[in-house]
Write an enzyme that holds these catalytic residues in place. Structure first.
Site, PDB file in Angstrom:
ATOM      1  N   LYS A  39       0.999  -1.283   0.077  1.00 38.11           N
ATOM      2  CA  LYS A  39       0.018   0.046   0.014  1.00 38.11           C
ATOM      3  C   LYS A  39       0.846   1.238  -0.043  1.00 38.11           C
ATOM      4  CE  LYS A  39      -3.718  -1.946   2.766  1.00 38.11           C
ATOM      5  NZ  LYS A  39      -4.854  -1.763   1.759  1.00 38.11           N
ATOM      6  N   ARG A  83      -9.827 -11.946   2.025  1.00 35.93           N
ATOM      7  CA  ARG A  83     -10.625 -13.129   1.657  1.00 35.93           C
ATOM      8  C   ARG A  83     -10.061 -14.383   1.804  1.00 35.93           C
ATOM      9  NH1 ARG A  83     -11.315  -9.907  -3.843  1.00 35.93           N
ATOM     10  NH2 ARG A  83     -11.230  -8.345  -2.485  1.00 35.93           N
TER      11      ARG A  83
HETATM   12  N1  BES Z   1      -7.922  -3.932   4.690  1.00 31.14           N
HETATM   13  C1  BES Z   1      -8.148  -3.560   3.418  1.00 31.14           C
HETATM   14  C2  BES Z   1      -9.560  -2.988   3.019  1.00 31.14           C
HETATM   15  C3  BES Z   1      -9.755  -1.484   3.757  1.00 31.14           C
HETATM   16  C4  BES Z   1      -9.720  -0.502   3.054  1.00 31.14           C
HETATM   17  C5  BES Z   1     -10.017  -1.644   5.340  1.00 31.14           C
HETATM   18  C6  BES Z   1      -9.858   0.674   3.927  1.00 31.14           C
HETATM   19  C7  BES Z   1     -10.422  -0.487   5.789  1.00 31.14           C
HETATM   20  C8  BES Z   1     -10.232   0.755   5.074  1.00 31.14           C
HETATM   21  C9  BES Z   1      -8.317  -4.787   2.381  1.00 31.14           C
HETATM   22  O1  BES Z   1      -7.381  -5.949   2.672  1.00 31.14           O
HETATM   23  C10 BES Z   1      -7.819  -4.264   1.052  1.00 31.14           C
HETATM   24  O2  BES Z   1      -6.812  -3.943   0.830  1.00 31.14           O
HETATM   25  N2  BES Z   1      -8.575  -4.487   0.093  1.00 31.14           N
HETATM   26  C11 BES Z   1      -8.331  -3.938  -1.289  1.00 31.14           C
HETATM   27  C12 BES Z   1      -8.688  -5.242  -2.316  1.00 31.14           C
HETATM   28  C13 BES Z   1      -8.195  -5.089  -3.817  1.00 31.14           C
HETATM   29  C14 BES Z   1      -6.689  -5.100  -3.801  1.00 31.14           C
HETATM   30  C15 BES Z   1      -8.947  -6.074  -4.629  1.00 31.14           C
HETATM   31  C16 BES Z   1      -9.233  -2.862  -1.541  1.00 31.14           C
HETATM   32  O3  BES Z   1     -10.102  -2.560  -1.249  1.00 31.14           O
HETATM   33  O4  BES Z   1      -8.388  -1.864  -2.438  1.00 31.14           O
HETATM   34 MN    MN Z   2      -5.407  -5.763   2.078  1.00 36.97          MN
END
Ligand code: BES
Ligand code: MN
Ligand code: ZN
Length: 512
Positions: free
Chosen positions: A286, A360
């Site tokens: 990230k 997931r």
């Molecule tokens: N933990 C994050 C989702 C999240 C985002 C939680 C903001 C709380 C606040 C999750 O693991 C994630 O990174 N999801 C990605 C999925 C994508 C790579 C398909 C996302 O939502 O960008």
């Molecule tokens: Mn994530």
């Protein structure tokens, strides 16, 4: 933690730092809410007028402080807004009471004792006010120096400790229903605040291992059976999702199973929580600006943990199994790469296209494990997708399910307990976006509708014929803004009360 008592004492003689009263929005001007008659009388029945002069309208979230009338032992009256005045004969809604009590409790940080003279029409009102006080008074100060030189915080983050003691006036200490309402509110709020503590604990201190140890200790205290699968056991069992996500971290993954059982239970619920103690994104790292609050990525597991302990404390006649899928998502030389294929606990293979879609993967293993016991229903709770935050904002969680009735039930219960939620679909056409040339499925699909794609992925790991719902709490799990109502900054504990309510309803339904 604030100590709560029910009291029939009269406001004037009460030794307290403040008396809290309710003020509602009337047709033209603010009106003093029931419960504050004695206070109003001491102002010669002019409290509403005084409040109006001070600028009060009775709007939700509004707070007005004024000197107590002559003859009062307490020096301060705090008027808190309840929103629109209810129709004649109707009572104030429970969520308005909960919010108002929370606003007052926050404002009275540092006080030794406060008395709440809010409208108590029934046991539900007692419960709501009690929850509002206990949840609103919360503060996380473990890492704040209190200036006493021992480096341990004792005062709240805003410099004030939570109110030590709160008396609920108008609630009857000998009334069975009122007492039960207080006991329930205390158990649920204490466990919810414990979930908040876990969420707020920085990820260098809260690891899968330390989270599991905390769960073990609490389970022992409350007569809950607990089983912790460590890395060795996960390898032996073939939990490829948990192992794949945890592979990059020096702090290995854990799967915690908490089993609360009641001898008279007729139904069995399984709660499954995403417990990523820190989500850096892994090799699909990230960027800065997106990882500062990712200690909150275990909020689902914290909610499940709190709900199971609360169910045990309340002695609900239902069996509840909690599954905490714990791992830390880090990049390193041992981390899972985009392109790797994992063999999951269910036997399915997953091509990992993006290591940031890790929730997931850990949930898939825990959902399949939960399915093996054939519970009557499975509910998972997860900070799963940024897409759900885009869709519903930061205060509402999304509900997806393989059963429309069950989805509706959860939505109704969430609204009842004051947790904003909204039903979301699982459109079949989005499934093919996750087809993989190499494995049974990929962990990513179309970008549009990302929250629903994630829900469809999870559905692949639910045992045949099992009713299932998925709560994506990515929005409301962590409050990055200022505090509001009974919600503090930071970890909120969202979904705990919905899960407890579902357990209660399932217990009642099975009895009847
Ligand atoms: N933990 C994050 C989702 C999240 C985002 C939680 C903001 C709380 C606040 C999750 O693991 C994630 O990174 N999801 C990605 C999925 C994508 C790579 C398909 C996302 O939502 O960008
Ligand atoms: Mn994530
Ligand atoms: Zn995540």
């Amino acid at each position: 933690m604030t100590a709560l008592t029910l009291s029939t004492a009269a406001a004037p003689g009460l030794r307290a730092d403040a008396i809290v009263v309710g003020v509602a929005k009337g047709a033209k001007s603010p009106v003093v809410a029931p419960g504050a008659e004695a206070v109003d009388k001491a102002y010669d029945g002019k409290l509403a007028g005084v409040l109006e002069t001070l600028g009060a309208t009775g709007a939700e979230g509004e707070l007005t402080k004024l000197p107590a009338p002559a003859g009062f032992k307490a020096p301060l009256v705090v008027a808190v807004g309840l929103g629109e005045e209810p129709a004649k004969g109707a009572a104030h809604g429970t969520e308005a009471l909960r919010k108002a009590a929370g606003v007052a409790a926050r404002a009275l940080g540092g006080a030794k004792k406060a008395a709440f003279a809010l409208p108590v029409a029934d046991a539900a009102a007692v419960s709501a006010i009690a929850e509002g006080v206990l949840l609103g008074a919360y503060s996380f100060d473990t890492y704040k120096d209190n200036g006493n030189g021992n480096g341990k915080g004792a005062k709240a983050g805003n410099g004030k400790a939570p109110i030590a003691e709160a008396a609920l006036l108008g609630a009857k200490p000998r009334d069975k229903e009122h007492k039960a309402a207080l006991t329930r509110a205390t158990a649920v709020s204490e466990e919810l605040n414990r979930a908040r503590d876990l969420i707020n604990t920085p990820p260098n201190d809260l690891t899968p291992e330390s989270f599991a140890a905390i769960a073990q200790a609490a389970a022992k205290e409350h007569g809950i059976k607990v089983q912790v699968l460590d890395e060795k056991a996960l390898v032996k069992g073939g939990y490829g999702g948990l192992l794949g996500v945890g592979a990059g971290s020096a702090a290995g993954p854990r799967l915690v199973k908490l089993s609360y059982t009641h001898a008279k239970a007729k139904k069995h619920l399984a709660f499954v929580g995403k417990g990523i103690t820190y989500d850096s994104g892994g090799i699909s790292l990230k960027p800065a600006g997106h990882n500062e609050t990712m200690k909150c990525d275990m909020s689902g597991a914290a909610a499940v943990f709190a709900a199971v302990v609360a169910a045990a404390r309340l002695g609900l006649e239902v069996n509840v199994t909690g599954w905490l899928a714990l791992a830390e998502n880090m990049p390193s030389g041992t981390a899972t790469r985009p392109g790797d294929v994992l063999r999951m606990y269910s036997g399915k293979t997953v091509e990992v296209l993006n290591t940031d879609a890790e929730g997931r993967l850990v949930l898939a293993d825990a959902l399949w494990a939960a399915s093996q016991e054939k519970p009557d229903a499975i509910v998972d709770v997860a900070t799963l997708t940024g897409a759900m935050v885009l869709a519903l904002g930061s205060r509402t969680f999304g509900i997806m399910a393989n059963d429309d009735t069950f989805r509706g039930t959860i939505h109704t219960l969430a609204e009842e307990v004051g947790e904003p939620a909204w039903p979301m679909p699982l459109p079949e056409h989005l499934r093919k976006g996750m087809d993989s040339p190499t494995a049974d499925i990929a962990n990513m699909g179309e970008r549009m509708g990302g929250g629903l794609v994630a829900g469809l992925f999870l559905r692949e790991f639910i045992g045949d014929g099992i009713t299932w719902a998925h709560l994506d709490i990515a929005g409301p799990a962590f409050n990055e803004g200022g505090p509001f109502g009974y919600t503090p900054k930071g970890g909120t504990g969202t979904a705990v009360r919905t899960l407890v309510r579902l357990a209660e309803q399932t217990a009642d339904g099975a009895q009847g």
